[in-house]
Enzyme design. Structure first.
Site, PDB file in Angstrom:
ATOM      1  N   ASP A 490     -41.644 -18.437   4.369  1.00  0.00           N
ATOM      2  CA  ASP A 490     -41.141 -19.787   4.154  1.00  0.00           C
ATOM      3  C   ASP A 490     -42.389 -20.598   3.756  1.00  0.00           C
ATOM      4  O   ASP A 490     -43.489 -20.223   4.130  1.00  0.00           O
ATOM      5  CB  ASP A 490     -40.566 -20.270   5.502  1.00  0.00           C
ATOM      6  CG  ASP A 490     -40.103 -21.696   5.436  1.00  0.00           C
ATOM      7  OD1 ASP A 490     -39.517 -22.054   4.418  1.00  0.00           O
ATOM      8  OD2 ASP A 490     -40.339 -22.438   6.407  1.00  0.00           O
ATOM      9  N   ASP A 811     -40.347 -20.824  10.316  1.00  0.00           N
ATOM     10  CA  ASP A 811     -40.550 -21.630  11.525  1.00  0.00           C
ATOM     11  C   ASP A 811     -39.332 -22.424  11.945  1.00  0.00           C
ATOM     12  O   ASP A 811     -39.180 -22.739  13.098  1.00  0.00           O
ATOM     13  CB  ASP A 811     -41.740 -22.575  11.326  1.00  0.00           C
ATOM     14  CG  ASP A 811     -41.445 -23.591  10.233  1.00  0.00           C
ATOM     15  OD1 ASP A 811     -40.671 -23.255   9.324  1.00  0.00           O
ATOM     16  OD2 ASP A 811     -41.972 -24.703  10.284  1.00  0.00           O
ATOM     17  N   ASP A 815     -34.232 -20.966   9.077  1.00  0.00           N
ATOM     18  CA  ASP A 815     -34.616 -19.581   8.744  1.00  0.00           C
ATOM     19  C   ASP A 815     -33.910 -18.559   9.634  1.00  0.00           C
ATOM     20  O   ASP A 815     -34.142 -17.368   9.488  1.00  0.00           O
ATOM     21  CB  ASP A 815     -36.135 -19.380   8.911  1.00  0.00           C
ATOM     22  CG  ASP A 815     -36.940 -20.340   8.050  1.00  0.00           C
ATOM     23  OD1 ASP A 815     -36.524 -20.576   6.911  1.00  0.00           O
ATOM     24  OD2 ASP A 815     -37.974 -20.849   8.511  1.00  0.00           O
TER      25      ASP A 815
END
Length: 1182
Positions: A490, A811, A815
């Protein structure tokens, strides 16, 4: 129809079944017949021992069939159910879930009567089943099962007219349809989990082996092994129980709300809410001041609120939620698009302002909202479902180890068959002893310590990771980390830091240079920055988007709680905010109406490409300017304004959003920078250098994403971005500076990816899914930009479909789906837990730490057998026969090791991270307490180390077992046996070697060479066969050589042990082989420490070599007498030592040659990808 195709995200197919009567089940009547036949014909005709052996075989078969119904859902359906075509005859159904969402299940099919609305109509019948907390109802129109519908797609006018459930009958019907608003999943008991563990095929096999040893009078050893197995399984079950109990603590807050039912406001608990209820909701706190969360997903009809949605998105920035008053009454609600009107279940309201003008007045001054979804259908419920059900549990006893053991069993069966055949030729031999020795040969191939060895290797890594602040909830995913070949990251908060830096303003004069001195920027631009934002005061603290806070700080203005912005220095005018139009992701802009002195203005900021169409006059260098900065990785927003005619405040508040946001004057671009974390580039270049592919998946804009990707080594070739073609027809690839244009064709993606790095935006995703091109395109893309959470999940499932082993590092809770789907999900927790004084920190820290830490209670239990068993174990050493002592010594060492390990794990207990729902870590197998991507390399290093260790264990066990099968069969028939002490010493060496092997530490850097991912590959097979042939040749020739010196004497196979030359030689040779096996198959560099660096293993090897040199050369006669070894003739002694040395050299050279010939490489996934594409095309044709 006997089966229905559902084709949803959760369920793919439903087969109708009807349960058979107990006597007609396939695990009942065939066996009743067999037992009858045994009683009638076998028992009278054979002698009792033989009949008992046959009966034992029948019982074993029956148990196996019964177990298979637990292991395989398909077999259970075959044995216990019959297929039916008419849905009214069915009482169960077999659910085949969608790919990558768990395993098949059989669930009951239910029927219920729905009371009709009017008295004349007949009651309707509804057929439904529940699968993983979702209800699926049979729809007669569609002829298949559909998910139970909720009132989430009506028009805004419909919601505004609603006044809640009017009558008792309606309330009853709704309760019947949707159920209560609770998360009710059965609390698994320890017994249930333990049963699940004990039903595992591997465990059953071991219990079977233990039973066989008991038959051969090995009581002490067998029961001890059994005890250890149960201890080990119960530890695992306990740790799972703790994780599941954590999830139970997440529940709907049972606060009391005012609900409008039957035309009046009544008090109701949050758990009794139903979809369609009109409620009054606001900030509420419990008795001890803790804030209550929203009990269900609801749509705000009047008023507005500020909400903390961290539990769902992982982002701590509070969100504004506004009512649907201004929306067109014919527009339909879409929860994904209209997030700004929806309060999600589980989120916390920080403050609310009721709307006094709404016709329906609330008695407690809350906002009026209508409930959309309850229970497991809310966003929070969906997150719970993801965590509970999305993928299968990973265990040690994977199919690979099972197949490997089968491969060994084949050899054992050949050996056992040989013994049986020879034994039956001799009528004097005891049948019972013969059957037993055959079964022992088969079971000796499966080393009882195998699962423990595997677990020890994994646990060693667990402890090493825990020391680095990385916690793991599914320990057996660690070996997966060694196989990873693609790492996805990410961007925001993972590769870059969360904090935004305000850089300045650009685009006001003809230059494209950045102006960072605010005194030289026009006043209007500064006023827009000061007031066009969604910052709010909550409990006297300014909260909101870090970007907007950075802007306020950068221009040095203050913002007051009465919604007024004032300059801190100088003599600027204060700006009063009158009305806000909040940022909406589908509009990509926000606006405010402000009053400066007595004038009204509309201030707007948003994505440059969106604002461009709303300006009266676009500056010539507009596009060039903003693209220059986005290519440098900056975040750029366009600012614009227009002055409004004189009006009252209430008129200003009633203006239509479209009027406010059109006909604007450009006021410059504001530029923010998001610094890349200091170690991101270093870590990613190490990953790239160790043969991993890197991918970035982000919600950010494509140009910014590509810039960051090039800085951290994800992109190294020229970049192409996929986007809609300028004429609006089709799509094209375009370079960031727009000099290269290539029309898009899904067939050419693979060849393009060889010369360019590709980037795809979220807007093209819909197109890829609709044209089913995602399998052709996704595997070749390096950067995914503007991606929604569901799309992140799709990217990972696509990688899995084409056979890649994935790592995902993120994080936020956005996600979660992706972290759960990845083989190795790594969640980064930016916050370190606060340390409290005294005992409380222990409790808070231990609350939801990794599974590895949950072994505290089992410590005393593991020590117990040692204390009670020490006296007896020494006494039995002398009296029992061979395999016992070797295993006994091994088991003692295992126990010491496990004990030490549990102690180490418990030391970690105090340092576990504090994890709450809303941290991505709830769903992720790995959680790291670091704000950087460095943990990914640690996890991969440990994973590779564990993978290599388990691979070498399998090879060593394989070689040892093949040799054992030979020794127990051929040599057993020749009357060669091992003495007690001999067996014990060889057992001690084996245990010590295994122990020290699993303690090899991984090297600090990742190598470009990859470990072999599978046990079944040419390298392992050739290595095993080659070494086994050399060992066998050495063994046979040594024994033949010894027989030359032996007088001819007849040895009884069942007789007791007495020392002779052949026995002495075979013992020495098997010791040499054992040492050679460990030394040759030890995998050192490039993954683990080499033999010279792994000191304990090196010393053990030297000791073993010294030991067998001493006994072969007969230096210490007393030692040899104690070991019951006879003296060797001189010629034979020298031959043995030279042959041993040669055998070691040949094996070592063979192993080295194979390692050079078959290096580990990235799996060939392209073939699987083409196969998946062709399958998809076939499906479409059908």
């Amino acid at each position: 129809m006997s089966s229905f195709h559902v084709g949803g995200k959760v369920v793919d197919r439903v087969d109708l079944l009807r349960k058979k009567q107990l006597p007609w089940r396939l695990d009942v009547w065939p066996f009743a017949v067999l037992y009858g036949a045994w009683l009638a014909s076998i028992l009278p005709s054979l002698d009792f021992v033989d009949a008992a052996i046959v009966f034992g075989g029948l019982v074993a078969l029956h148990i196996l069939v019964w177990l298979f119904t637990g292991w395989s859902v398909d077999f259970k359906c075959f044995a216990h159910y019959s297929k039916v075509r008419d849905i009214h005859q069915a009482d169960s159904c077999k659910i085949t879930p969608a790919k990558f969402s768990g395993s098949k299940e059989v669930v009951p099919l239910r029927f219920r009567k729905i009371p009709a609305g009017s008295s004349s109509a007949a009651d309707l019948e509804e057929i439904y089943f529940e699968f993983r907390k979702q209800c699926f109802v049979f729809s007669n129109e569609k002829g298949t099962f559909c998910k139970l519908s909720y009132p989430t797609k009506e028009t805004f006018g419909h919601y505004l007219k609603g006044t809640g459930h009017g009558s008792e009958a309606k309330i009853l019907a709704a309760t019947e349809k949707w159920g209560r608003n609770v998360f009710d999943y059965p609390q698994p008991t320890f017994q249930k989990l333990m049963k699940e563990h004990c039903m595992e095929p591997f465990f059953v096999f071991q219990v079977f082996c233990v039973g066989l040893w008991c038959l051969d009078e090995y009581w002490y050893y067998s029961l001890f092994t059994l005890f250890m197995l149960f201890m080990f399984e119960s530890t695992m079950a306990k740790s799972r129980l703790k994780t599941l109990t954590e999830l139970r603590r997440v529940r709907v807050d049972s606060q009391i709300l005012m609900v409008h039912r039957g035309g009046k406001w009544v008090k109701l608990s949050g758990t009794d809410l139903l979809p369609g209820d009109v409620v009054s909701v606001g900030r509420s706190s419990g008795q001890n001041g803790e804030e209550k969360s929203v009990p269900a997903d609801m749509l705000i009809l009047a008023g507005n609120a500020i909400v903390n949605e961290a539990i769902l998105t992982g982002e701590s920035t509070p969100q504004w939620k506004v009512s649907i008053m201004g929306r067109g009454s014919e527009e339909k609600l879409s929860i994904r698009r209209d997030k700004s009107h929806v309060l999600f279940g589980g989120t916390k309201i920080l403050q609310h302002t009721p709307d006094k003008t709404f016709p329906l007045k609330t008695p407690d001054g809350g906002c009026v909202a209508v409930v959309l979804r309850t229970g497991f259908e809310t966003s929070q419920g969906k997150l719970m479902r993801t965590i509970l059900f999305s993928t299968e549990r990973v265990t040690a006893n994977s199919w690979e180890s099972g197949l490997f053991i089968l491969f060994l069993v084949v050899f054992a069966l050949i050996a056992a068959g040989y013994v049986l055949m020879k034994g039956l030729e001799d009528p004097t031999r005891s049948k019972y002893k013969l059957i037993l020795s055959c079964s022992l040969i088969v079971t000796s191939v499966i080393p009882p310590e195998l699962p423990m060895e595997l677990s020890i290797a994994v646990n060693t890594s667990l402890i090493a990771l825990a020391r680095r602040g990385i916690f793991c909830t599914e320990p057996f995913r660690i070996p997966f980390a060694g196989k990873v070949d693609i790492c996805c990251f990410d961007k925001t908060g993972t590769l870059t830091s969360d904090d935004m830096e305000f850089s300045g303003v650009v685009g006001l004069n003809e230059t494209t240079d950045l102006e960072s001195d605010m005194s030289r920027v026009p006043v209007r631009t500064v006023e827009i920055l000061a007031s066009c934002h969604a910052l709010v005061f909550v409990d006297n603290k300014l909260v909101g988007d870090p970007l907007e806070k950075a802007a306020l700080k950068g221009i040095d203005w203050g913002y007051k709680s009465d919604e007024k912005a004032v300059p801190k220095k100088g003599n600027g005018q204060p700006v009063q905010i009158v009305q806000r139009y909040h940022f909406a992701s589908h509009l990509k802009r926000m606006a405010v109406i402000v009053r400066i002195q007595e004038e009204f203005f509309a201030f707007v900021k948003g994505a440059p490409e969106i604002i461009q169409d709303r300006l009266i006059d676009v500056p010539p260098s507009y596009v060039e300017t903003y693209k220059k900065y986005t290519r440098q990785g900056s975040r750029v927003l366009a600012l614009a304004y227009k002055s409004l005619p004189d009006m009252t405040v209430s008129e200003a508040r009633g203006l239509d959003r479209d009027v406010v946001e059109s006909g604007l004057t450009f006021a410059g671009f504001v530029v923010f920078n998001c610094p890349i974390r200091s170690d991101s580039a270093v870590v990613l270049s190490e990953l790239k250098g160790s043969s991993h592919d890197l991918v970035m998946i982000t919600g950010d804009q494509a140009l910014t994403a590509c810039h960051v990707a090039s800085q951290v080594h994800i992109i190294s070739k020229p970049t192409l971005i996929l986007g809609p073609a300028s004429n609006g027809v089709g799509y094209k690839w375009m370079s960031p500076d727009e000099t290269v244009n290539i029309p898009y064709s899904e067939k050419e993606v693979e060849s393009l990816s060889e010369t360019h790095d590709l980037c795809v935006g979220g807007d093209c995703f819909e197109m890829l899914q609709q044209s089913s091109a995602h399998l052709r395109v996704i595997p070749y893309v390096k950067v995914f930009a503007r991606v929604a959470p569901e799309q992140k999940e799709l990217i990972l499932t696509t990688y899995k479909t084409v056979g890649r082993i994935t790592l995902m590092c993120g994080d936020g809770t956005n996600d979660v789906g992706a972290l759960k789907q990845a083989h190795v999900g790594v969640a980064l927790l930016n916050a370190m837990p606060p340390t409290q004084s005294g005992n409380s920190s222990k409790e808070s820290a231990g609350e939801e730490s990794s599974k590895s830490v949950k072994t505290k209670k089992s410590k005393p239990a593991l020590e117990a057998p040692g204390k009670s068993g020490e006296g007896t174990s020494k006494a039995t050493v002398a009296s029992k026969s061979d395999p016992i002592n070797r295993h006994q010594a091994a088991v003692d060492m295992q126990r010491q090791k496990l004990k030490k390990m549990f102690e180490e794990l418990n030391e970690e207990d105090g340092r576990a991270p504090v994890v709450k729902l809303g941290d991505a870590s709830m769903a992720s197998p790995f959680t790291a307490k670091h704000a950087s991507v460095a943990p990914t390399t640690d996890i991969i290093r440990q994973g590779r180390s564990t993978l290599v260790t388990t691979l070498q264990m399998f090879k060593i066990l394989g070689l040892n077992c093949l040799a054992t099968a030979y020794v127990l069969s051929v040599m057993y028939l020749d009357g060669v046996k091992l003495g007690d002490v001999q067996a014990t010493i060889s057992g001690v060496f084996t245990a010590a070697f295994f122990l020290f092997i699993s303690h090899a530490r991984p090297l600090p850097t990742l190598s470009a060479e990859r470990p072999h991912p599978n046990i079944f590959c040419a390298y392992v097979f050739l290595s095993l066969m080659g070494q086994f042939a050399i060992h066998l040749f050495f063994l046979i020739s040594s024994v033949k050589e010894a027989e030359k010196y032996m007088p001819d004497e007849c040895i009884e196979p069942d007789a007791d042990f007495h020392p002779n030359l052949v026995n002495t030689v075979s013992y020495m040779v098997s010791m040499m082989l054992q040492v050679a096996t460990f030394a040759v198959n030890y995998m050192g560099h490039p993954f683990n420490q080499s033999i010279s660096e792994n000191k304990p293993f090196r010393y053990a090897l030297i000791a073993a070599v010294g030991f067998f040199t001493a006994i072969t050369s007969d230096v210490f006669r007393d030692l040899n007498d104690w070991l019951k070894l006879v003296p060797l003739p001189v010629g034979l002694r020298d031959k043995l030592l030279i042959w041993a040395f040669l055998m070691f050299l040949i094996c070592y050279s063979w192993e080295r040659l194979l390692r050079w010939a078959f290096p580990g490489k990235i799996p060939a996934w392209k073939r699987r990808q083409r196969h998946a594409v062709s399958n998809l095309e076939k499906k479409k044709e059908v």
